[in-house]
Design a protein around this motif. Sequence first.
Motif, mmCIF file in Angstrom:
data_model
loop_
_atom_site.group_PDB
_atom_site.id
_atom_site.type_symbol
_atom_site.label_atom_id
_atom_site.label_comp_id
_atom_site.label_asym_id
_atom_site.label_seq_id
_atom_site.Cartn_x
_atom_site.Cartn_y
_atom_site.Cartn_z
ATOM 1 N N LEU A 198 30.711 36.526 57.054
ATOM 2 C CA LEU A 198 30.085 36.113 55.793
ATOM 3 C C LEU A 198 30.298 37.167 54.711
ATOM 4 O O LEU A 198 30.617 36.855 53.561
ATOM 5 N N GLY A 199 30.104 38.435 55.088
ATOM 6 C CA GLY A 199 30.201 39.526 54.121
ATOM 7 C C GLY A 199 31.595 39.642 53.533
ATOM 8 O O GLY A 199 31.763 39.845 52.328
ATOM 9 N N ILE A 200 32.608 39.499 54.380
ATOM 10 C CA ILE A 200 33.995 39.579 53.893
ATOM 11 C C ILE A 200 34.256 38.420 52.926
ATOM 12 O O ILE A 200 34.769 38.616 51.823
ATOM 13 N N GLY A 201 33.849 37.219 53.322
ATOM 14 C CA GLY A 201 34.056 36.044 52.468
ATOM 15 C C GLY A 201 33.346 36.170 51.135
ATOM 16 O O GLY A 201 33.948 36.006 50.070
ATOM 17 N N LEU A 202 32.064 36.527 51.189
ATOM 18 C CA LEU A 202 31.281 36.649 49.952
ATOM 19 C C LEU A 202 31.803 37.789 49.080
ATOM 20 O O LEU A 202 31.875 37.662 47.857
ATOM 21 N N GLY A 203 32.165 38.895 49.713
ATOM 22 C CA GLY A 203 32.675 40.043 48.962
ATOM 23 C C GLY A 203 33.932 39.685 48.188
ATOM 24 O O GLY A 203 34.085 40.050 47.022
ATOM 25 N N ILE A 204 34.830 38.949 48.849
ATOM 26 C CA ILE A 204 36.066 38.526 48.179
ATOM 27 C C ILE A 204 35.740 37.588 47.021
ATOM 28 O O ILE A 204 36.266 37.722 45.918
ATOM 29 N N LEU A 205 34.811 36.664 47.266
ATOM 30 C CA LEU A 205 34.417 35.720 46.221
ATOM 31 C C LEU A 205 33.878 36.465 44.990
ATOM 32 O O LEU A 205 34.281 36.206 43.859
ATOM 33 N N LEU A 206 32.986 37.426 45.234
ATOM 34 C CA LEU A 206 32.374 38.158 44.117
ATOM 35 C C LEU A 206 33.415 38.991 43.371
ATOM 36 O O LEU A 206 33.345 39.146 42.155
ATOM 37 N N ALA A 207 34.369 39.548 44.115
ATOM 38 C CA ALA A 207 35.387 40.388 43.467
ATOM 39 C C ALA A 207 36.343 39.542 42.638
ATOM 40 O O ALA A 207 36.864 39.984 41.627
ATOM 41 N N LYS A 208 36.573 38.315 43.078
ATOM 42 C CA LYS A 208 37.608 37.500 42.437
ATOM 43 C C LYS A 208 37.054 36.615 41.327
ATOM 44 O O LYS A 208 37.778 36.283 40.387
ATOM 45 N N SER A 209 35.789 36.208 41.453
ATOM 46 C CA SER A 209 35.240 35.295 40.446
ATOM 47 C C SER A 209 34.164 35.998 39.628
ATOM 48 O O SER A 209 33.138 36.430 40.160
ATOM 49 N N LYS A 210 34.423 36.101 38.326
ATOM 50 C CA LYS A 210 33.483 36.799 37.458
ATOM 51 C C LYS A 210 32.156 36.056 37.401
ATOM 52 O O LYS A 210 31.078 36.654 37.423
ATOM 53 N N THR A 211 32.243 34.726 37.347
ATOM 54 C CA THR A 211 31.015 33.915 37.282
ATOM 55 C C THR A 211 30.178 34.102 38.542
ATOM 56 O O THR A 211 28.965 34.310 38.472
ATOM 57 N N ALA A 212 30.825 34.062 39.688
ATOM 58 C CA ALA A 212 30.099 34.260 40.949
ATOM 59 C C ALA A 212 29.468 35.643 40.977
ATOM 60 O O ALA A 212 28.333 35.822 41.426
ATOM 61 N N ASP A 213 30.194 36.634 40.455
ATOM 62 C CA ASP A 213 29.695 38.004 40.463
ATOM 63 C C ASP A 213 28.445 38.135 39.599
ATOM 64 O O ASP A 213 27.477 38.791 39.970
ATOM 65 N N THR A 268 26.329 35.775 38.757
ATOM 66 C CA THR A 268 25.191 34.963 39.202
ATOM 67 C C THR A 268 24.790 35.327 40.633
ATOM 68 O O THR A 268 23.795 36.010 40.868
ATOM 69 N N LEU A 269 25.629 34.907 41.585
ATOM 70 C CA LEU A 269 25.360 35.176 42.999
ATOM 71 C C LEU A 269 25.280 36.681 43.271
ATOM 72 O O LEU A 269 24.456 37.142 44.064
ATOM 73 N N GLY A 270 26.114 37.442 42.555
ATOM 74 C CA GLY A 270 26.148 38.891 42.749
ATOM 75 C C GLY A 270 24.806 39.538 42.448
ATOM 76 O O GLY A 270 24.345 40.419 43.173
ATOM 77 N N SER A 271 24.162 39.077 41.359
ATOM 78 C CA SER A 271 22.870 39.669 41.006
ATOM 79 C C SER A 271 21.814 39.301 42.048
ATOM 80 O O SER A 271 20.939 40.103 42.373
ATOM 81 N N LEU A 272 21.915 38.088 42.593
ATOM 82 C CA LEU A 272 20.967 37.676 43.642
ATOM 83 C C LEU A 272 21.140 38.553 44.883
ATOM 84 O O LEU A 272 20.154 39.012 45.474
#
Lengths: 261, 252
Positions: free
Chosen positions: B72-87, B89-93
């Motif tokens: 999960l951590g690898i997947g989410l980490g990649i998502l946050l690094a690659k998508s500014k919007t995800a970073d 929103t989800l990143g702050s959570l």
Amino acid sequence: MFLHIDHINKQFTNNKVVNDVLVDINLTIREGEFVSILGPSGCGKSTLLSMVAGLSEASSGEIKLEGKTIKKPGKDRGMVFQQAALFPWLNVEENVMFPLRKEMKKKEAKQTARKFLQMVQLSNYAAHYPHELSGGMQQRVAIARALAMNPKMLLMDEPFGALDEQTRARMHAELEKIWIETKKTILFVTHSISESIKLSDRIIVMGTQPGTIIADIKVDLPRPRRFDQKEAIHLEKKINLLLKNEIDKVVKEELSYAANH
Amino acid sequence: MQRIIKQLVFFIILLVAWEGLVRAGGWTPDVMPKPTDVWQALVRGFGDKTLIYDLVASFQRLFIGLLISLMLGIGLGILLAKSKTADETLGSLILALQSVPSIVWLPLAIMWFGLNEKAVIFIVVLGGTLVMTINMRMGIKNVSPLYIRAAQTMGSRGLDLFLKVIFPAAVPYAVTGVRLAWAFAWRALMAGEILSTGPGLGYTLKYASDFGDMSLVIAVMILIGVIGTAVDYAFFQRVEKNVMRRWGLESS
């Protein structure tokens, strides 16, 4: 007309202040030529090179290689940076094989890598990792890696700038040998006058603020060149004079910046 | 060698002082056991195999939980690094959740999964995932632009660029992430087990406390500490060091 740089302009916008980096650059390079771009820091010479590489875009104008407009980076232009930029998780041989992965079978790629490692005299280090090599050796691997994909041109961005004096002299001799052997067209960015005289057929001297070409000098001296040759000394003096005004400009700018801040 | 001798002397002095103080103070073992009492509890626990069953059960949960949290951590980490919007929103959570100890999720987990393995594993997953996500994100974001530019000039782009250059370049951060995820997961596991059912080291600790067996409580505490340190020292620190050296981030 092998490489044609046509009316290139480049501006950066910083806090709504438009900054001219390159103004109306025109340059034609023949196949097999060794051309140096020489200029003080901030003249945009590296920016120009990275445009030829396809890594950055011009604000206007275009660059053509054998008639085709350059838009993206490609394997027809091998690039060597000031830092070797080898991948630390791959060994020397795997690094050289990196650009060959898709177009060759593994065995063939390995043979090609061996051939170019031999050319830079590093056959014995194929299994070593980059962190085990000296700076000069790393840069030789980077040259082998760029040559292995058989590019039409070799682009070099101050490739020996981070090396010590003795190593640099050895690298000059080696690069000259490789150039004679492979007949590649080389575009070489440097701020060292003696380096450009030692290596190139032509020296493009650039001025700064904004970056423009102020001279295009042919170097017609027999190789290998030596710095105590009368012609070389004469040429160095001439270029020094050309650059003096430009460097004065930079110093003045820096002083006024310091005074205002 | 010097260091080991120093450590040995230190721990011997500590044990002797502990034994001496408890004897001088005249406390009974149900208030403050002596090192010898703790030693007997350890021997007894390993003798009747309860501590061995506990270790096996705890490690099983840890392994499953850690594995899920790393994926999960690898997947989410990649998502946050690659998508500014995800970073944004989800990143702050995820950053906010990072400051909430994972054990406070246990009441909810018990409601969702029941008082069983799953609830504890859920806590372990939460404990490991967040820190792995944060490290993976940093790793991807901090890849030297020089590597990317060099790869581009060699015809690499898109997925190939990501798999062959960006991800391997992020490995040092990922290794640190795994190490921290292990440490967080281990703590979460112990907390979860104390409040949940057995077998497991945490459960035995609570069981011992219910029966006033403070020797066993301390024995389990020491076991938890020793295992935590040993795994970190013998495995993770070594791997991390090797990776750092290979990746040229530390002079050998």
